[in-house]
Write a protein that holds these residues in place. Structure first.
Motif, mmCIF file in Angstrom:
data_model
loop_
_atom_site.group_PDB
_atom_site.id
_atom_site.type_symbol
_atom_site.label_atom_id
_atom_site.label_comp_id
_atom_site.label_asym_id
_atom_site.label_seq_id
_atom_site.Cartn_x
_atom_site.Cartn_y
_atom_site.Cartn_z
ATOM 1 N N LYS A 108 0.755 -1.385 0.064
ATOM 2 C CA LYS A 108 -0.095 0.022 0.047
ATOM 3 C C LYS A 108 0.817 1.216 0.006
ATOM 4 N N ALA A 109 1.897 1.093 0.812
ATOM 5 C CA ALA A 109 2.846 2.441 0.823
ATOM 6 C C ALA A 109 3.467 2.716 -0.465
ATOM 7 N N ILE A 110 3.750 1.539 -1.195
ATOM 8 C CA ILE A 110 4.510 1.753 -2.502
ATOM 9 C C ILE A 110 3.388 2.222 -3.707
ATOM 10 N N ASP A 111 2.119 1.617 -3.410
ATOM 11 C CA ASP A 111 1.099 2.227 -4.119
ATOM 12 C C ASP A 111 0.790 3.619 -3.967
ATOM 13 N N LEU A 112 0.841 4.185 -2.867
ATOM 14 C CA LEU A 112 0.519 5.289 -2.789
ATOM 15 C C LEU A 112 1.663 6.333 -3.074
ATOM 16 N N ASP A 113 2.933 5.855 -2.763
ATOM 17 C CA ASP A 113 3.983 6.553 -3.403
ATOM 18 C C ASP A 113 5.122 5.995 -4.119
ATOM 19 N N GLY A 114 5.121 5.888 -5.250
ATOM 20 C CA GLY A 114 5.901 5.078 -6.007
ATOM 21 C C GLY A 114 7.504 5.722 -5.900
ATOM 22 N N LYS A 115 7.516 6.879 -5.375
ATOM 23 C CA LYS A 115 8.945 7.597 -5.331
ATOM 24 C C LYS A 115 9.398 7.597 -3.779
ATOM 25 N N PHE A 116 8.823 6.741 -3.082
ATOM 26 C CA PHE A 116 9.081 6.715 -1.507
ATOM 27 C C PHE A 116 10.012 5.334 -1.350
ATOM 28 N N MET A 117 11.173 5.467 -1.527
ATOM 29 C CA MET A 117 12.354 4.438 -1.651
ATOM 30 C C MET A 117 12.583 3.655 -0.183
ATOM 31 N N GLN A 118 12.155 4.314 0.766
ATOM 32 C CA GLN A 118 12.345 3.653 2.111
ATOM 33 C C GLN A 118 11.592 2.529 2.113
ATOM 34 N N ALA A 119 10.167 2.688 1.711
ATOM 35 C CA ALA A 119 9.370 1.581 1.195
ATOM 36 C C ALA A 119 9.711 0.407 0.619
ATOM 37 N N PHE A 120 10.404 0.755 -0.404
ATOM 38 C CA PHE A 120 10.974 -0.366 -1.461
ATOM 39 C C PHE A 120 11.872 -1.183 -0.664
ATOM 40 N N ASN A 121 12.837 -0.367 0.267
ATOM 41 C CA ASN A 121 14.038 -1.177 0.942
ATOM 42 C C ASN A 121 13.260 -1.989 1.927
ATOM 43 N N ASN A 122 12.279 -1.317 2.568
ATOM 44 C CA ASN A 122 11.643 -2.136 3.787
ATOM 45 C C ASN A 122 10.939 -3.390 3.471
ATOM 46 N N TYR A 123 10.165 -3.232 1.992
ATOM 47 C CA TYR A 123 9.557 -4.493 1.551
ATOM 48 C C TYR A 123 10.493 -5.513 1.110
ATOM 49 N N GLY A 124 11.726 -5.071 0.520
ATOM 50 C CA GLY A 124 12.704 -5.930 0.309
ATOM 51 C C GLY A 124 13.055 -6.795 1.372
ATOM 52 N N VAL A 125 13.321 -6.040 2.538
ATOM 53 C CA VAL A 125 13.797 -6.708 3.656
ATOM 54 C C VAL A 125 12.689 -7.643 4.263
ATOM 55 N N TYR A 126 11.536 -7.460 4.135
ATOM 56 C CA TYR A 126 10.372 -8.239 4.509
ATOM 57 C C TYR A 126 10.310 -9.629 3.575
ATOM 58 N N LEU A 127 10.662 -9.439 2.239
ATOM 59 C CA LEU A 127 10.469 -10.364 1.222
ATOM 60 C C LEU A 127 11.367 -11.243 1.596
ATOM 61 N N ALA A 128 12.885 -10.570 1.815
ATOM 62 C CA ALA A 128 14.030 -11.548 1.926
ATOM 63 C C ALA A 128 13.820 -12.289 3.145
ATOM 64 N N ARG A 129 13.432 -11.691 4.298
ATOM 65 C CA ARG A 129 13.231 -12.621 5.542
ATOM 66 C C ARG A 129 11.870 -13.536 5.491
ATOM 67 N N MET A 130 11.347 -13.307 4.707
ATOM 68 C CA MET A 130 10.098 -14.314 4.379
ATOM 69 C C MET A 130 10.721 -15.427 3.201
ATOM 70 N N GLY A 131 11.649 -15.420 3.127
ATOM 71 C CA GLY A 131 12.143 -16.489 2.010
ATOM 72 C C GLY A 131 12.022 -16.111 0.606
ATOM 73 N N ARG A 132 11.625 -14.906 0.271
ATOM 74 C CA ARG A 132 11.236 -14.553 -1.190
ATOM 75 C C ARG A 132 12.080 -13.484 -1.683
ATOM 76 N N GLU A 133 13.558 -14.229 -1.822
ATOM 77 C CA GLU A 133 14.537 -13.277 -2.243
ATOM 78 C C GLU A 133 14.499 -13.026 -3.389
#
Length: 202
Positions: A108-133
């Motif tokens: 949702k954060a990324i959908d609302l603001d596609g230039k908010f890079m912190q959300a991209f990094n944090n979602y990446g962290v989440y995906l990696a920790r969930m085994g979705r590298e």
């Protein structure tokens, strides 16, 4: 040495107004009065509530962080950083049900603001920790390529560690090299880059 693969980005900048809020015994419930003359009061209120939530997460006060984020959503339902921070909060709590919910908040954060890079990094962290590298690589890559993003070094490091885990040694070496060029002082990045270069067939 144990490698710290992923880093979450938090909103930790403290403004004069936020400093004043910390001095309030009620944890900032009088913020609304301070902002009455602000032409963009709701967004500013959401920003402050989100920053307070970030500090509470850092301090381990997860319930108070949740209360601040609920107030941020009430102030501005379209404030992307609040959704990102809720994802961070739910991931930090780490129960199965909250880990599942976190995915939607990051997206949702990324959908609302596609230039908010912190959300991209944090979602990446989440995906990696969930085994979705494999999915994480895309989000780390977007943030890592965003020149001027204050967390770009972290994203480059995260990208390198993720690619290395996936077996893409060439990609990992490139990401680590860029991280160092951008100013990374992480000794683990240098250690892994040295390791990769020593095993480079070229």
């Amino acid at each position: 040495m144990r490698v710290q693969y992923f880093k979450l980005g938090l909103i930790l900048a403290v403004t004069v107004l936020l400093s004043a809020c910390h001095s309030m015994p009620d944890g900032g419930n009088q913020i609304d009065e301070i902002l009455m003359l602000n032409s963009d009061k709701n967004t500013e209120l959401a920003r402050i509530r989100t920053a307070l939530a970030a500090q509470h997460i850092t301090d381990g006060r997860l319930d108070e962080a949740k209360r601040q984020l609920d107030k941020a959503f009430l102030a501005d339902t379209l404030y992307a950083p609040a959704y990102d921070m809720m994802g961070v909060l739910l991931q930090t709590e780490s129960s199965a049900i909250n880990l599942q919910k976190a995915d939607g908040y990051f997206r949702k954060a990324i959908d609302l603001d596609g230039k908010f890079m912190q959300a991209f990094n944090n979602y990446g962290v989440y995906l990696a920790r969930m085994g979705r590298e494999h999915e994480a690589v895309h989000y780390f890559g977007v943030a890592a390529a965003s020149l001027g993003y204050v967390g770009r070094i972290q994203s480059l490091e995260n990208l390198g560690f993720t690619l290395q885990k996936l077996g893409d040694q060439s990609g990992a070496k490139q990401a680590f090299t860029k991280a160092i060029q951008a100013g990374s002082t992480n000794p683990q990045v240098r250690e892994q880059l040295t390791h990769l270069m020593s095993h480079d067939p070229d």
